[in-house]
Write a protein that holds these residues in place. Structure first.
Motif, PDB file in Angstrom:
ATOM      1  N   LYS A 351       9.051   5.858 -12.627  1.00 19.10           N
ATOM      2  CA  LYS A 351       7.838   6.236 -11.893  1.00 19.10           C
ATOM      3  C   LYS A 351       6.678   5.309 -12.240  1.00 19.10           C
ATOM      4  CE  LYS A 351       4.541  10.056 -11.438  1.00 19.10           C
ATOM      5  NZ  LYS A 351       4.186  11.425 -11.914  1.00 19.10           N
ATOM      6  N   ILE A 352       6.529   4.981 -13.530  1.00 23.11           N
ATOM      7  CA  ILE A 352       5.468   4.064 -13.956  1.00 23.11           C
ATOM      8  C   ILE A 352       5.659   2.708 -13.289  1.00 23.11           C
ATOM      9  CG2 ILE A 352       4.518   2.824 -15.940  1.00 23.11           C
ATOM     10  CD1 ILE A 352       5.375   5.280 -17.652  1.00 23.11           C
ATOM     11  N   ALA A 353       6.896   2.194 -13.335  1.00 22.31           N
ATOM     12  CA  ALA A 353       7.182   0.886 -12.739  1.00 22.31           C
ATOM     13  C   ALA A 353       6.905   0.883 -11.240  1.00 22.31           C
ATOM     14  CB  ALA A 353       8.637   0.507 -13.013  1.00 22.31           C
ATOM     15  N   ALA A 354       7.167   1.988 -10.566  1.00 20.25           N
ATOM     16  CA  ALA A 354       6.924   2.069  -9.126  1.00 20.25           C
ATOM     17  C   ALA A 354       5.432   1.969  -8.811  1.00 20.25           C
ATOM     18  CB  ALA A 354       7.503   3.368  -8.576  1.00 20.25           C
ATOM     19  N   TYR A 355       4.594   2.617  -9.611  1.00 14.24           N
ATOM     20  CA  TYR A 355       3.151   2.509  -9.399  1.00 14.24           C
ATOM     21  C   TYR A 355       2.687   1.065  -9.535  1.00 14.24           C
ATOM     22  CZ  TYR A 355       1.548   7.363  -8.969  1.00 14.24           C
ATOM     23  OH  TYR A 355       1.270   8.628  -8.504  1.00 14.24           O
ATOM     24  N   VAL A 356       3.183   0.383 -10.564  1.00  9.43           N
ATOM     25  CA  VAL A 356       2.778  -1.006 -10.782  1.00  9.43           C
ATOM     26  C   VAL A 356       3.271  -1.887  -9.635  1.00  9.43           C
ATOM     27  CG1 VAL A 356       3.013  -3.003 -12.312  1.00  9.43           C
ATOM     28  CG2 VAL A 356       2.686  -0.715 -13.284  1.00  9.43           C
ATOM     29  N   GLY A 357       4.510  -1.699  -9.223  1.00  8.12           N
ATOM     30  CA  GLY A 357       5.042  -2.484  -8.116  1.00  8.12           C
ATOM     31  C   GLY A 357       4.287  -2.265  -6.819  1.00  8.12           C
ATOM     32  N   ASP A 358       3.947  -1.019  -6.526  1.00  5.67           N
ATOM     33  CA  ASP A 358       3.195  -0.714  -5.303  1.00  5.67           C
ATOM     34  C   ASP A 358       1.806  -1.346  -5.342  1.00  5.67           C
ATOM     35  OD1 ASP A 358       5.351   0.737  -4.420  1.00  5.67           O
ATOM     36  OD2 ASP A 358       4.477   2.695  -4.851  1.00  5.67           O
ATOM     37  N   ALA A 359       1.181  -1.354  -6.530  1.00  3.10           N
ATOM     38  CA  ALA A 359      -0.147  -1.968  -6.652  1.00  3.10           C
ATOM     39  C   ALA A 359      -0.076  -3.470  -6.414  1.00  3.10           C
ATOM     40  CB  ALA A 359      -0.731  -1.671  -8.029  1.00  3.10           C
ATOM     41  N   GLU A 360       0.956  -4.116  -6.954  1.00  2.00           N
ATOM     42  CA  GLU A 360       1.138  -5.552  -6.707  1.00  2.00           C
ATOM     43  C   GLU A 360       1.315  -5.828  -5.207  1.00  2.00           C
ATOM     44  OE1 GLU A 360       3.042  -8.492  -9.623  1.00  2.00           O
ATOM     45  OE2 GLU A 360       4.277  -6.688  -9.766  1.00  2.00           O
ATOM     46  N   THR A 361       2.115  -5.014  -4.581  1.00  2.00           N
ATOM     47  CA  THR A 361       2.333  -5.187  -3.141  1.00  2.00           C
ATOM     48  C   THR A 361       1.041  -5.029  -2.358  1.00  2.00           C
ATOM     49  OG1 THR A 361       4.602  -4.351  -3.359  1.00  2.00           O
ATOM     50  CG2 THR A 361       3.621  -4.293  -1.155  1.00  2.00           C
ATOM     51  N   ALA A 362       0.164  -4.143  -2.840  1.00  2.00           N
ATOM     52  CA  ALA A 362      -1.106  -3.890  -2.164  1.00  2.00           C
ATOM     53  C   ALA A 362      -2.158  -4.951  -2.471  1.00  2.00           C
ATOM     54  CB  ALA A 362      -1.632  -2.511  -2.550  1.00  2.00           C
ATOM     55  N   GLY A 363      -1.867  -5.894  -3.382  1.00  2.00           N
ATOM     56  CA  GLY A 363      -2.795  -6.980  -3.649  1.00  2.00           C
ATOM     57  C   GLY A 363      -3.373  -7.055  -5.033  1.00  2.00           C
ATOM     58  N   ALA A 364      -3.033  -6.110  -5.921  1.00  2.00           N
ATOM     59  CA  ALA A 364      -3.522  -6.179  -7.298  1.00  2.00           C
ATOM     60  C   ALA A 364      -2.756  -7.254  -8.070  1.00  2.00           C
ATOM     61  CB  ALA A 364      -3.370  -4.826  -7.984  1.00  2.00           C
ATOM     62  N   GLN A 365      -3.382  -7.766  -9.125  1.00  2.00           N
ATOM     63  CA  GLN A 365      -2.751  -8.795  -9.946  1.00  2.00           C
ATOM     64  C   GLN A 365      -2.408  -8.227 -11.317  1.00  2.00           C
ATOM     65  OE1 GLN A 365      -6.197  -9.821  -8.632  1.00  2.00           O
ATOM     66  NE2 GLN A 365      -4.926  -9.908  -6.784  1.00  2.00           N
ATOM     67  N   VAL A 366      -1.157  -8.414 -11.729  1.00  2.00           N
ATOM     68  CA  VAL A 366      -0.735  -7.994 -13.065  1.00  2.00           C
ATOM     69  C   VAL A 366      -1.037  -9.141 -14.017  1.00  2.00           C
ATOM     70  CG1 VAL A 366       1.188  -7.283 -14.518  1.00  2.00           C
ATOM     71  CG2 VAL A 366       1.063  -6.485 -12.153  1.00  2.00           C
ATOM     72  N   VAL A 367      -2.033  -8.959 -14.873  1.00  2.00           N
ATOM     73  CA  VAL A 367      -2.432 -10.019 -15.804  1.00  2.00           C
ATOM     74  C   VAL A 367      -1.788  -9.840 -17.176  1.00  2.00           C
ATOM     75  CG1 VAL A 367      -4.592 -10.457 -14.594  1.00  2.00           C
ATOM     76  CG2 VAL A 367      -4.545  -8.789 -16.464  1.00  2.00           C
ATOM     77  N   LEU A 368      -1.132  -8.718 -17.381  1.00  2.00           N
ATOM     78  CA  LEU A 368      -0.385  -8.497 -18.619  1.00  2.00           C
ATOM     79  C   LEU A 368       0.677  -7.443 -18.357  1.00  2.00           C
ATOM     80  CD1 LEU A 368      -0.268  -9.206 -21.708  1.00  2.00           C
ATOM     81  CD2 LEU A 368      -1.529  -7.078 -22.089  1.00  2.00           C
ATOM     82  N   GLY A 369       1.870  -7.685 -18.887  1.00  2.00           N
ATOM     83  CA  GLY A 369       2.922  -6.671 -18.846  1.00  2.00           C
ATOM     84  C   GLY A 369       3.527  -6.484 -17.472  1.00  2.00           C
ATOM     85  N   GLY A 370       3.644  -5.209 -17.087  1.00  2.00           N
ATOM     86  CA  GLY A 370       4.223  -4.873 -15.799  1.00  2.00           C
ATOM     87  C   GLY A 370       5.722  -4.788 -15.801  1.00  2.00           C
ATOM     88  N   GLU A 371       6.319  -4.548 -16.975  1.00  2.00           N
ATOM     89  CA  GLU A 371       7.776  -4.498 -17.054  1.00  2.00           C
ATOM     90  C   GLU A 371       8.214  -3.682 -18.269  1.00  2.00           C
ATOM     91  OE1 GLU A 371       8.775  -8.568 -17.401  1.00  2.00           O
ATOM     92  OE2 GLU A 371       7.857  -8.800 -19.378  1.00  2.00           O
TER      93      GLU A 371
END
Length: 506
Positions: A351-371
């Motif tokens: 569930k946590i990973a899905a939130y991060v993935g959806d945010a990236e798809t929406a245009g947010a940038q992962v500057v640390l972590g995300g995995e």
């Protein structure tokens, strides 16, 4: 070389035999009527930690009946406050004596770091002592200004039988935010801990017996929300429900409890903002942000999971938070050096990973972590410290509770914009403001919709201060003198003195 600080599996021994948990019903430890059990494996190590009786309808009904009888026919509700206080104080002493045993089991079932678990058990004992003080100082009011022939009294009486349903993220601490206050008020209780962290509540039941609590005053049923929690919520013999958990389940509890119009107290989710102004001490702010988002792996209703930072300092602050995040020790929760342990379950990690993935798809940038993180020697699930920039208010990750070590960064230019962003989520549990200007802090504190506001700090807590939320973060309050008021009913007594009542019929 990894970009994170990782703590591999340590040499701490995991018990070879699982903890065996049973229900506590009317003073007796019993298995389920149908013999059903369930098991819990360590989310960090994969080892079998506990095997517990799995409650059903019959077990729950017997526990409710025991609590009802103890309240209606027993002496607890009418006992002296001093007598109740003595048992609460003895329980606190026993918690201190058993702190290490409780902390280790809580670490194994929840995945939280052992150092944090120890501190939480110590804090729980303090709550039992504070509630004991309330038991002795509880009082109503008198009114002698109603005229020469009238005396009014306001009595405060225990609400009755209460169902206490607690979550997995702080199992021992949260039951200690509820149960001692209910007992101090004179209530009897049925308790259901989360099926993922049942065992430390069982230990608490054992300590209550050692402290001399009468049979039936506290009953514990282990198992799942269906059927145990549902029956505890809907049964007409229960007078009140106190629940800590997700907003979705809280709404269902309200619907179920409506059938009998019982009192409901809810401590639910949060999407808690910290607003940072340009004059803030950025180093202190960054440290508090890192603590707020990674504490308990972000599995915390008070998680500071979104920062709203002024554009003039957004880049500098974010860089500081990223660098500090790399230094936070993630890994084996049994190692005292670890500050962030395991995620509670594989499903929650997904569930946590899905939130991060959806945010990236929406245009947010992962500057640390995300995995996910792989920790040497550990079979459980861990998630990297994660920071997203370029988050906009319309993204789900900006307003929904992720419940993981994930920080969303938004920016603002004016106070009005900051307030609007802070209040944009449907939650209202807590909020923070960082500024050296006391006027800025006060203006924000008065305009933000939250049950708790921290200024130039984050997540400090005291037994004396009430805790709870507004909007979809819940209703009612725990802790402080308000914590005992939740478990009381008010009764007015109006007494005419002498034969002075005017006759209605001549």
């Amino acid at each position: 070389m990894t970009q994170f600080t990782l703590i591999p599996a340590c040499s701490a021994a995991i018990p070879t035999d699982p903890f065996i948990g049973q229900h506590l019903i009317d003073g007796a430890w019993v298995g389920s009527a149908d013999g059903a059990v369930f098991e819990r494996h360590s989310p960090a190590h994969g080892d079998l930690v506990s095997r517990s009786a799995r409650g059903g309808k019959d077990d729950t009904a017997r526990a409710i009946a025991a609590a009802r009888h103890a309240f209606d026919a027993g002496d607890w509700a009418s006992s002296q406050g001093a007598a109740r206080a003595r048992i609460l104080l003895k329980t606190a002493d026993l918690i201190d004596e058993n702190r290490e045993r409780i902390a280790v089991l809580e670490t194994l079932e929840s995945g939280k770091p052992i150092a944090q678990a120890r501190a939480e058990i110590e804090g729980a004992a303090d709550l039992w002592r504070y509630a004991a003080a309330l038991a002795r100082t509880l009082h109503g009011d008198s009114h002698n200004s109603l005229g020469p022939d009238m005396l009014g009294m306001v009595l405060k009486e225990p609400v009755g039988v209460v169902s206490l349903i607690t979550p997995w993220n702080f199992p021992f601490l949260i039951i200690s935010q509820k149960l001692p206050f209910a007992l101090a008020a004179g209530c009897t209780a049925v308790v259901k801990p989360s099926e993922m962290t049942p065992s430390t509540t069982v230990i608490l039941g054992q300590l209550l017996q050692q402290a001399g609590l009468p049979d039936g005053v506290v009953n514990i049923v282990l198992g799942y929300g269906d059927p145990v929690g549902a029956l505890m919520t809907g049964d007409e013999r229960v007078d009140m429900v106190s629940f800590t958990g997700s907003t979705a389940v809280g709404k269902q509890i309200v619907r179920t409890a409506a059938g009998t119009l019982k009192k409901v107290s809810l401590e639910l989710g949060g999407k808690n903002p910290q607003v940072i102004f340009p004059d803030a001490d950025l180093e202190a702010t960054a440290d508090a942000i890192v603590f707020g988002v990674y504490f308990n792996a972000g599995e915390c209703c008070n998680s500071g999971s979104r920062i709203i930072v002024h554009e003039d300092v957004a880049t500098a602050l974010t860089e500081m938070v990223v660098e500090m995040s790399r230094k936070v020790p993630f890994g084996d929760p049994l190692d005292p050096r670890t500050k962030v342990g395991a995620i509670i379950s594989p499903e929650h990690q997904a569930k946590i990973a899905a939130y991060v993935g959806d945010a990236e798809t929406a245009g947010a940038q992962v500057v640390l972590g995300g995995e996910p993180l792989a920790i040497d020697g550990l079979a459980g699930q861990f998630y990297a410290p994660t920071i997203l920039t370029g988050v906009t208010p319309d993204m789900a990750i900006a307003t929904e509770e992720v419940f993981g070590p994930v920080l969303s960064v938004l920016t603002f230019r004016t106070m009005d914009e900051a307030i609007s962003l802070a209040n944009s989520a449907s939650y209202g549990l807590s909020a923070g403001i960082w500024s050296r200007d006391v006027h800025t802090c006060l203006e924000f504190s008065r305009k933000v919709r939250a049950g708790t506001v921290w200024t130039n700090t984050w997540m400090d807590g005291f037994a004396e201060m009430p805790f709870g939320g507004v909007k979809q973060s819940g209703q009612g309050r725990e802790l402080g003198r308000y914590g005992i008021e939740e478990f009381l009913e008010v009764k007015s007594v109006q007494m005419r003195i002498g034969d002075t009542r005017p006759r209605w019929v001549a």
